[in-house]
Write a protein that holds these residues in place. Structure first.
Motif, PDB file in Angstrom:
ATOM      1  N   UNK A  88       1.140  -0.955   0.108  1.00 18.61           N
ATOM      2  CA  UNK A  88       0.031  -0.123   0.140  1.00 18.61           C
ATOM      3  C   UNK A  88       0.830   1.239  -0.135  1.00 18.61           C
ATOM      4  N   UNK A  89       0.472   2.237  -0.925  1.00 18.75           N
ATOM      5  CA  UNK A  89       1.319   3.542  -1.135  1.00 18.75           C
ATOM      6  C   UNK A  89       0.498   4.613  -0.619  1.00 18.75           C
ATOM      7  N   UNK A  90       1.061   5.613  -0.069  1.00 19.75           N
ATOM      8  CA  UNK A  90       0.103   6.823   0.328  1.00 19.75           C
ATOM      9  C   UNK A  90      -0.059   7.591  -1.063  1.00 19.75           C
ATOM     10  N   UNK A  91      -1.089   8.207  -1.197  1.00 17.63           N
ATOM     11  CA  UNK A  91      -1.549   8.894  -2.426  1.00 17.63           C
ATOM     12  C   UNK A  91      -0.620  10.054  -2.811  1.00 17.63           C
ATOM     13  N   UNK A  92       0.165  10.588  -1.842  1.00 16.74           N
ATOM     14  CA  UNK A  92       0.989  11.413  -2.392  1.00 16.74           C
ATOM     15  C   UNK A  92       2.117  11.200  -3.067  1.00 16.74           C
ATOM     16  N   UNK A  93       2.544   9.667  -2.856  1.00 13.45           N
ATOM     17  CA  UNK A  93       3.586   9.082  -3.739  1.00 13.45           C
ATOM     18  C   UNK A  93       2.918   8.959  -5.095  1.00 13.45           C
ATOM     19  N   UNK A  94       1.836   8.127  -4.959  1.00 16.54           N
ATOM     20  CA  UNK A  94       1.207   7.909  -6.448  1.00 16.54           C
ATOM     21  C   UNK A  94       0.706   9.140  -7.372  1.00 16.54           C
ATOM     22  N   UNK A  95       0.743  10.073  -6.672  1.00 15.12           N
ATOM     23  CA  UNK A  95       0.387  11.396  -7.709  1.00 15.12           C
ATOM     24  C   UNK A  95       1.751  11.933  -8.119  1.00 15.12           C
TER      25      UNK A  95
END
Length: 260
Positions: A119-126
């Protein structure tokens, strides 16, 4: 008399002579960025290919193994634990978290038959550079600003996973420098209850001694990865009772390893 924190003890013995360690780390400094940029950019070109996710995770796994080798770090897992993980299905994996080395150690020790994602936090995925790779690799995007949304997203992702694949969660939430394990969040138990999956606890030993929080250059040594028996939630108990039981089992294994 209080017990000495495990991370303050002498780090495991180095596995390479100092000259070889210097050569390896020089190679990592000079060539490592190019290799890992290659791994990061592969999804930009190949994420639409059939079977991409399976072979890309094997590429990532080899990259983690090479990184640890260049750092003169070895992982150990018993053959029984390797066989247990290879046959593991319909599970959620939880691991303790004391160091940036934890994920790399798990990837290195993992048998090829077992597939995982994180699971990756949204900030990284953005992040523009990482978005395509994370999506292609199947990482689960989690919005940590909203607990209910994060739980719903994670539950849906786990429900859609094939049986041989597991998401890896850190129940402590962040790296901890405490003497034993930190407090556990309920996410893994809630998702397990909602999906009917079991929980596969894995305890990682000695990463905090090789790379303590606040340090940037790890010591050479051996990381031991221990696979615990499958944990099945008790639907007649409360969520907090399940979380406590899960933590107690992992903490007993961690503390026993710290005494070695």
């Amino acid at each position: 008399m209080s017990r000495t924190p495990s991370d303050d003890r002498t780090a495991p013995a180095a596995i390479d002579a100092i000259g070889l360690r210097l050569i390896k780390r020089t190679a990592l400094f000079l060539l490592g960025p190019l290799y890992f940029l290659f791994v990061a950019f592969v999804p930009l070109l190949c994420s639409n290919r059939r079977g991409f996710r399976g072979w890309y995770w094997r590429l990532v796994k080899r990259a983690c193994s090479r990184l640890l080798w260049l750092l003169s770090i070895r992982t150990e897992m018993t053959q029984a634990d390797v066989a247990t993980l290879a046959a593991d299905t319909d599970s959620i994996i939880v691991i303790n978290h004391r160091s940036h080395l934890d994920g790399f150690a798990l990837m290195d020790a993992l048998p090829d038959a077992k597939w995982i994602t994180f699971a990756a936090k949204r900030e990284l995925c953005n992040a523009a550079l990482l978005r395509r790779g994370f999506k292609g690799a199947g990482l689960v995007e989690v919005d940590r600003k909203s607990g209910s949304v994060a739980l719903e997203t994670l539950t849906k992702a786990v429900q859609d996973m094939p049986a041989r694949s597991s998401v890896v969660l850190f129940p402590e939430g962040t790296r901890t420098g405490s003497e034993s394990l930190g407090a556990f969040k309920a996410g893994a138990v809630l998702v397990a209850r909602a999906t009917g999956r079991s929980i596969r606890p894995i305890v990682i030993h000695d990463t905090g001694r090789l790379l303590p929080r606040g340090k940037h250059l790890p010591k050479s040594g051996t990381i031991r990865v221990e696979v615990l028996p499958s944990f099945v939630c008790d639907l007649t108990a409360t969520v907090d009772e399940d979380v406590s039981r899960l933590r107690e089992g992992m903490m007993a294994a961690f503390d026993a390893g710290a005494q070695r």
